[in-house]
Design an enzyme around this catalytic site. Structure first.
Site, short mmCIF file in Angstrom:
data_model
loop_
_atom_site.label_atom_id
_atom_site.label_comp_id
_atom_site.label_asym_id
_atom_site.label_seq_id
_atom_site.Cartn_x
_atom_site.Cartn_y
_atom_site.Cartn_z
CG ASP A 173 0.49 -4.26 3.94
OD1 ASP A 173 1.16 -5.12 2.97
OD2 ASP A 173 -0.59 -4.03 3.93
C1 BGC Z 1 -1.46 -6.12 1.29
C2 BGC Z 1 -1.09 -7.38 2.09
C3 BGC Z 1 -0.64 -8.52 1.30
C4 BGC Z 1 0.94 -7.96 1.00
C5 BGC Z 1 1.75 -8.94 -0.13
C6 BGC Z 1 -0.32 -5.70 0.56
O1 BGC Z 1 -0.11 -4.58 -0.56
O2 BGC Z 1 -2.06 -4.82 1.98
O3 BGC Z 1 -2.50 -7.76 2.66
O4 BGC Z 1 -0.36 -9.32 2.34
O5 BGC Z 1 0.44 -6.73 -0.09
O6 BGC Z 1 1.01 -9.34 -0.85
#
Ligand code: BGC
Length: 744
Positions: free
Chosen positions: A257
């Site tokens: 993530d």
């Molecule tokens: C989120 C993810 C997301 C990523 C990219 C993170 O803060 O938890 O689900 O895909 O950001 O935007």
């Protein structure tokens, strides 16, 4: 002439390097490419070069990988190195209904249609990886991100996620299943350390991920921000090496993530492949640090060069990443895709239509436009752009048809009053609206309600911080912005009130007995207005069923029955004590918030049913404008043996006067279990479409696997010989037929 040309092209084909030759097996191509890469090139594959891309190997024509959120549509273009939107004008798309809505359809064909449609949009937008779907289990109604997931039951989420992934990936776009694992709350999501039994892990929290990988064959998985057993999920050896790769044989890439990596050595050894978004909190901030300083960039290269970690670690990562690139960016056979097409709007509309759940109806619905001419619409969500906000799933739509607009097309005279105000959308910050402002808006709406033939209330939660929003959890189970007072006062002056709340979460309904009709609506994207108007006016007969329970009170939810240690966790000294109490748990005593999943396997309806705590609206509940009668259950045999399977069937008849759809649910219960088991568990469902008077059989096959529980000591799934009951019904609390059988 012809033969010369043919020779030239034959030579060109013969000279094509193996890794570029799509007629060769993928593994052969991976090994060929690997032999050509320098150590530096291998390391470069393992980390971001911008907010949403990784470099390829330009020298060899191996393309970059481009990723995008996910999961309800393809997010607008983000700047190279900031979270600002890039300001492109060609990135408007279809907003599909949120995954909660998809789950509420209980229709696997619609899950396939969803995956196909969003995959075509991702392909058109030239994305290689779509950051979704999310299959974290709904553990508490306070989790700000439940709207992005598929409810509280692992079987339902697993059935729905597989066709979504399969159809999505036919576009040459990888699914990136997230957030692996136990990211079941947003509060302290970066470091809360979750402890739970292996049984709860395997029975409740892993199965949907397992189905996504084993049956859906997802090409990518995203690690979660939180910790489990004291280690971050993005480089967690047990989760990634033992379970994901060892037990499930995952051959795709593990992506962090954004900002989920924390240590080079752990990232090198513990199953991570691609590091994204480091040095940010995943949402808002940036830093001067360059991509070259990522844990899996120069620091990793140095460790590899000095022999501190073995070269085999980077080879393993490069193999996984090359496989992902060959399947996506370097796949020349993929279709071209399309965006915001009439087909995609139609798909979004069908999913939205079938997702709406009729919770209660004392006969007011459908609200006939002939009979109810002067309609008052109240509530901010009738006009609010709910595609915005909420975090990374926010979307820049080409069109958004609002509920108010759609209702105006159905009813003769429509007056609108907001009734309440929620303030701006902003991460982590809440606008506090003065009570006098809310009271004035309320007064205005109540006054207008007195003269209306009917009131359609469209409120609920929204995507503001501390509502249905990434990075924050809700504070309370109550509806925000003084809506309880508003609904109560509206109902007092006009009995013809339909409450249609939009949310991705359950909430308290202190006014439930005072209103005749309640609809549960989800974030339905582009087609939200037409879907709501069609269900309210009766053009569409509702057929959604709840993918999670609505407890009467927050304390009635399993996760909230054990105090702060079970949710949201405890910090400081308390965290140290909690950690010390956990037998054998390997935790960072005292430092990170500690959380114990004390309700264990009793999540959602498993808790309500086993502990005899009735829900306000149970998992699987959902009414229709017609009625369905269930006949008796018939078993093909009342003995199930190891090798075989039996079937149980129930005739279901539409006894009303209009066509409708009914999701018939099969639950199993072990009658004299030797280990604690939930009162019943969902093991099958089928959505039947029935004309008035028509009867169809709901047929379910029961194999031995459906009887099993996870034995942590043996680390194995066990079915205990003995008596079982098949319960067939319209909801988890509405069993209409049953039959007993024995497993020998
Ligand atoms: C989120 C993810 C997301 C990523 C990219 C993170 O803060 O938890 O689900 O895909 O950001 O935007």
């Amino acid at each position: 002439m012809t033969s010369v040309n043919a020779d030239v092209s034959a030579t060109a084909t013969a000279q094509k390097p193996i890794y570029q030759d799509e007629s060769r097996p993928v593994e052969e191509r991976v090994e060929d490419a690997l032999l050509r890469l320098t150590l530096e090139e291998k390391v470069a594959l393992c980390h971001a070069q911008s907010k949403f891309s990784t470099p390829g190997v330009a020298r060899l024509g191996i393309p970059e990988l481009w990723m995008s959120d996910g999961p309800h549509g393809v997010r607008a273009e983000i700047s190279w190195n900031s979270w600002d939107y890039a300001g492109w004008t060609n990135d408007r798309i279809t907003a599909f209904p949120a995954l909660t809505a998809l789950a509420a359809t209980w229709n696997t064909d619609l899950a396939a249609l969803y995956g196909k449609s969003v995959g075509e949009e991702a392909r058109y937008r030239r994305k290689d990886v779509l950051l979704g779907p999310g299959v974290n289990i709904y553990r508490t109604p306070l989790n700000g991100r439940n709207f992005e997931y598929m409810g509280e039951d692992p079987f339902l989420a697993g059935e729905m996620v597989v066709p979504y992934i399969q159809e999505l990936q036919k576009n040459g776009v990888a699914a990136c299943v997230k957030h692996f694992a136990l990211n079941n709350q947003e509060k302290w999501r970066g470091n809360v350390n979750v402890t739970l039994s292996d049984r709860a892990l395997y029975e409740i929290y892993l199965p949907a991920f397992r189905r996504a990988v084993v049956d859906g064959k997802a090409w990518a998985v995203m690690g979660a921000y939180n910790k489990i057993w004291g280690g971050h999920c993005c480089h967690n050896s047990r989760l990634l090496n033992d379970i994901l790769r060892g037990e499930w044989h995952f051959d795709g890439a593990v992506i962090t993530d954004w900002g989920g990596a924390h240590d080079t050595r752990e990232a090198a050894l513990n199953g991570l492949d691609i590091e994204m978004g480091s040095f940010t909190n995943g949402l808002t901030s940036d830093s001067g640090s360059t991509y070259d300083e990522y844990y899996l960039a120069s620091p990793y290269l140095r460790m590899l060069q000095s022999g501190e970690v073995s070269l085999s670690t980077v080879d393993a990562k490069a193999r996984n990443i090359l496989r992902l690139i060959f399947r996506t960016a370097m796949n020349t056979r993929k279709p071209f895709g399309s965006v915001a097409s009439p087909e995609h709007y139609a798909a979004a509309k069908s999913i939205a239509d079938e997702s709406i759940v009729l919770l209660k109806n004392d006969g007011l619905l459908p609200l006939s436009p002939e009979r109810y001419r002067r309609v008052l619409v109240v509530g901010e969500n009738a006009v609010k752009m709910l595609n915005e906000g909420g975090g990374s799933s926010e979307l820049k739509v080409k069109d958004m048809f609002s509920p108010l607009e759609a209702l105006r097309e159905v009813y003769d005279e429509v007056v609108y009053a907001p009734g309440y105000k929620s303030g701006r959308f902003a991460y982590d910050v809440e606008d506090v609206i003065p009570e006098e402002v809310q009271a004035e808006l309320r007064r205005e709406a109540v006054e207008l309600a007195k003269d209306a033939d009917a009131v359609i209330y469209i409120g609920g939660l929204n995507k503001n911080a501390f509502q249905d929003c990434e990075s924050t959890d809700r504070y309370t189970y109550s509806l925000p912005f003084c809506q309880d007072e508003l609904i109560t006062e509206l109902a007092a002056v006009n009995p013809n009130i339909v409450v249609a709340n939009i949310s991705g979460n359950a909430y308290a309904m202190p006014w439930l007995d005072r209103v005749p009709a309640v609809l549960q609506i989800w974030y339905l994207g582009t087609m939200i207005g037409p879907a709501i108007a069609d269900v309210i006016s009766g053009r569409v007969n509702p057929s959604g069923k709840l993918p999670f329970s609505f407890p009467r009170r927050l304390e009635d939810c399993g996760a909230h029955s054990f105090g702060a240690e079970a949710y949201p966790g405890v910090e400081g000294e308390a965290a140290g004590n909690a950690a010390a109490d956990l037998e054998g748990a390997d935790v960072n005593v005292g430092r990170d918030p500690q959380e114990v999943y004390a309700e264990d396997i009793l999540v959602g309806y498993r808790w309500h049913d086993t502990k005899n705590v009735p829900a306000m609206f149970a998992f699987g509940h959902g009414l229709s404008y017609t009625c369905f009668a269930y006949g008796s259950a018939r078993l093909s045999s009342d003995v199930l043996s190891d090798a075989g399977s039996i079937t149980v069937s129930v005739p279901v008849t539409n006894t009303g006067s209009r066509a409708g759809k009914e999701t018939v649910q099969l639950y199993l219960s072990e009658l004299n279990a030797v280990v604690p088991r939930p009162a019943k568990e969902l093991k099958g469902f089928v959505k039947l479409s029935l004309e008035p008077g028509e009867t169809k059989e709901a047929v379910f096959t029961i194999g031995v696997d459906a009887l099993k529980y996870f034995d942590a000591e043996a680390h194995a799934w066990i079915a205990q010989p003995g008596a079982f009951r098949a319960l067939i019904g319209s909801a988890s609390d509405d069993v209409r037929a049953s039959a007993d059988f024995v497993y020998k």
